[in-house]
Design an enzyme around this catalytic site. Sequence first.
Site, PDB file in Angstrom:
ATOM      1  N   TYR A 152       0.837  -1.217   0.000  1.00  0.00           N
ATOM      2  CA  TYR A 152       0.000   0.000   0.000  1.00  0.00           C
ATOM      3  C   TYR A 152       0.865   1.259   0.000  1.00  0.00           C
ATOM      4  O   TYR A 152       0.594   2.221  -0.725  1.00  0.00           O
ATOM      5  CB  TYR A 152      -0.905  -0.062   1.228  1.00  0.00           C
ATOM      6  CG  TYR A 152      -1.938   1.037   1.354  1.00  0.00           C
ATOM      7  CD1 TYR A 152      -3.138   0.979   0.642  1.00  0.00           C
ATOM      8  CD2 TYR A 152      -1.748   2.107   2.225  1.00  0.00           C
ATOM      9  CE1 TYR A 152      -4.104   1.979   0.781  1.00  0.00           C
ATOM     10  CE2 TYR A 152      -2.699   3.095   2.379  1.00  0.00           C
ATOM     11  CZ  TYR A 152      -3.886   3.027   1.659  1.00  0.00           C
ATOM     12  OH  TYR A 152      -4.836   4.010   1.809  1.00  0.00           O
ATOM     13  N   LYS A 156       0.885   4.120  -2.791  1.00  0.00           N
ATOM     14  CA  LYS A 156       0.526   5.508  -2.487  1.00  0.00           C
ATOM     15  C   LYS A 156       1.680   6.474  -2.751  1.00  0.00           C
ATOM     16  O   LYS A 156       1.448   7.642  -3.092  1.00  0.00           O
ATOM     17  CB  LYS A 156       0.039   5.617  -1.033  1.00  0.00           C
ATOM     18  CG  LYS A 156      -1.308   4.914  -0.794  1.00  0.00           C
ATOM     19  CD  LYS A 156      -2.349   5.324  -1.824  1.00  0.00           C
ATOM     20  CE  LYS A 156      -3.775   5.077  -1.356  1.00  0.00           C
ATOM     21  NZ  LYS A 156      -4.762   5.407  -2.421  1.00  0.00           N
TER      22      LYS A 156
HETATM   23  P1  NAP Z   1     -13.297   2.116   1.394  1.00  0.00           P
HETATM   24  O1  NAP Z   1     -14.332   2.536   2.390  1.00  0.00           O
HETATM   25  O2  NAP Z   1     -12.747   0.748   1.467  1.00  0.00           O
HETATM   26  O3  NAP Z   1     -13.862   2.405  -0.075  1.00  0.00           O
HETATM   27  C1  NAP Z   1     -13.115   2.083  -1.214  1.00  0.00           C
HETATM   28  C2  NAP Z   1     -14.074   1.829  -2.353  1.00  0.00           C
HETATM   29  O4  NAP Z   1     -13.286   1.474  -3.518  1.00  0.00           O
HETATM   30  C3  NAP Z   1     -15.014   0.644  -2.077  1.00  0.00           C
HETATM   31  O5  NAP Z   1     -16.335   1.002  -2.398  1.00  0.00           O
HETATM   32  C4  NAP Z   1     -14.454  -0.428  -2.983  1.00  0.00           C
HETATM   33  O6  NAP Z   1     -15.428  -1.333  -3.466  1.00  0.00           O
HETATM   34  C5  NAP Z   1     -13.932   0.379  -4.141  1.00  0.00           C
HETATM   35  N1  NAP Z   1     -13.016  -0.413  -4.960  1.00  0.00           N
HETATM   36  C6  NAP Z   1     -12.078  -1.296  -4.536  1.00  0.00           C
HETATM   37  N2  NAP Z   1     -11.466  -1.865  -5.579  1.00  0.00           N
HETATM   38  C7  NAP Z   1     -12.029  -1.343  -6.699  1.00  0.00           C
HETATM   39  C8  NAP Z   1     -11.820  -1.534  -8.079  1.00  0.00           C
HETATM   40  N3  NAP Z   1     -10.903  -2.400  -8.527  1.00  0.00           N
HETATM   41  N4  NAP Z   1     -12.568  -0.843  -8.971  1.00  0.00           N
HETATM   42  C9  NAP Z   1     -13.510   0.030  -8.523  1.00  0.00           C
HETATM   43  N5  NAP Z   1     -13.750   0.264  -7.224  1.00  0.00           N
HETATM   44  C10 NAP Z   1     -13.021  -0.413  -6.320  1.00  0.00           C
HETATM   45  O7  NAP Z   1     -12.013   3.090   1.456  1.00  0.00           O
HETATM   46  P2  NAP Z   1     -11.866   4.627   1.910  1.00  0.00           P
HETATM   47  O8  NAP Z   1     -11.366   4.632   3.285  1.00  0.00           O
HETATM   48  O9  NAP Z   1     -13.061   5.400   1.541  1.00  0.00           O
HETATM   49  O10 NAP Z   1     -10.624   5.048   0.976  1.00  0.00           O
HETATM   50  C11 NAP Z   1     -10.773   5.736  -0.266  1.00  0.00           C
HETATM   51  C12 NAP Z   1      -9.391   6.086  -0.807  1.00  0.00           C
HETATM   52  O11 NAP Z   1      -8.694   6.880   0.142  1.00  0.00           O
HETATM   53  C13 NAP Z   1      -8.498   4.880  -1.071  1.00  0.00           C
HETATM   54  O12 NAP Z   1      -7.685   5.120  -2.210  1.00  0.00           O
HETATM   55  C14 NAP Z   1      -7.663   4.812   0.180  1.00  0.00           C
HETATM   56  O13 NAP Z   1      -6.451   4.123  -0.058  1.00  0.00           O
HETATM   57  C15 NAP Z   1      -7.464   6.275   0.459  1.00  0.00           C
HETATM   58  N6  NAP Z   1      -7.106   6.584   1.846  1.00  0.00           N
HETATM   59  C16 NAP Z   1      -7.945   6.258   2.881  1.00  0.00           C
HETATM   60  C17 NAP Z   1      -7.575   6.574   4.185  1.00  0.00           C
HETATM   61  C18 NAP Z   1      -8.442   6.253   5.378  1.00  0.00           C
HETATM   62  O14 NAP Z   1      -7.996   6.499   6.513  1.00  0.00           O
HETATM   63  N7  NAP Z   1      -9.661   5.753   5.222  1.00  0.00           N
HETATM   64  C19 NAP Z   1      -6.362   7.200   4.426  1.00  0.00           C
HETATM   65  C20 NAP Z   1      -5.538   7.508   3.362  1.00  0.00           C
HETATM   66  C21 NAP Z   1      -5.929   7.198   2.073  1.00  0.00           C
HETATM   67  P3  NAP Z   1     -15.709  -2.731  -2.667  1.00  0.00           P
HETATM   68  O15 NAP Z   1     -16.396  -2.327  -1.426  1.00  0.00           O
HETATM   69  O16 NAP Z   1     -16.563  -3.501  -3.572  1.00  0.00           O
HETATM   70  O17 NAP Z   1     -14.353  -3.335  -2.416  1.00  0.00           O
END
Ligand code: NAP
Length: 251
Positions: A152, A156
């Site tokens: 990851y 990133k």
């Molecule tokens: P999340 O709740 O897990 O949501 C991610 C979404 O992406 C889910 O709906 C997932 O679908 C979808 N997804 C996964 N693989 C996919 C694919 N191949 N094609 C299309 N859609 C896909 O994550 P989040 O926390 O909102 O994170 C969103 C972004 O922010 C990510 O890039 C994450 O790395 C980044 N981020 C998050 C945090 C944090 O603290 N939450 C911090 C830093 C960065 P499914 O449910 O079907 O898998």
Amino acid sequence: MAHSRVAIVTGAARGIGAAVAKRLAQDGFGVGVLDLTEDSCAATVEAITAKGGSAVAVGADVADAAQVEAAVARVAAELGPPTVLVNNAGITRDNLLFKMTEDDWDAVLGVHLRGAFLMSREVQKHQTEQGWGRIVNLSSTSALGNRGQANYSAAKAGMQGFTKTLAIELGKFGVTVNAIAPGFIETEMTAATAERLKVGFEDFKNSAAAAIPVRRVGQPEDIAATVSFLAGEESGFVSGQVIYVAGGPQD
Ligand code: NAP
């Protein structure tokens, strides 16, 4: 110059992506709400249309070139040429290096890096044609290193180099490209991390908040507000930047 007000947000079924899609709709964009299945996008689309916005649910795996091509074409046909792209879709497959499988590595780099590459390559056609565009890539504070996240953090950090290169290539077409690197944001992704570490989510959030200068964890809306700025008219001189949205400075 008048330009298309259509955005695509990947991974918009829930979490940060859903908040971003809703915010961009509120800002006046028609929104392509993209996630793995069309059904999973229904709640986000309904929330947008209930408030008078326009949105279309699109099911596609961002790591699959043919599905990406079809998805972008569908948004263009139903809403108009997409000029804003938010590469937000993401997964984690955390493990210490010695236990990390090739599948863990490939899946994470596939969704984040290959996904952002395929989506951007497809959407830039519309952006360059329109002479205006915005790409916002989701990086993470994990780009700076995080135990258990070799895959990851590599993805990133890769998003940051990808962002800077696209900013250089696409600037002359009126397209800016920036990255947002969130810290701890309360979503299902961080809930899953707590579960993996066998810590209750409330305790996990509280101990994270104690180490954050503003003394709270982030909410998806914190990221959506930053995307809103980067996707708008007024940010046209901001490009190739990585904005840490983490409640404090990062090294
Ligand atoms: P999340 O709740 O897990 O949501 C991610 C979404 O992406 C889910 O709906 C997932 O679908 C979808 N997804 C996964 N693989 C996919 C694919 N191949 N094609 C299309 N859609 C896909 O994550 P989040 O926390 O909102 O994170 C969103 C972004 O922010 C990510 O890039 C994450 O790395 C980044 N981020 C998050 C945090 C944090 O603290 N939450 C911090 C830093 C960065 P499914 O449910 O079907 O898998």
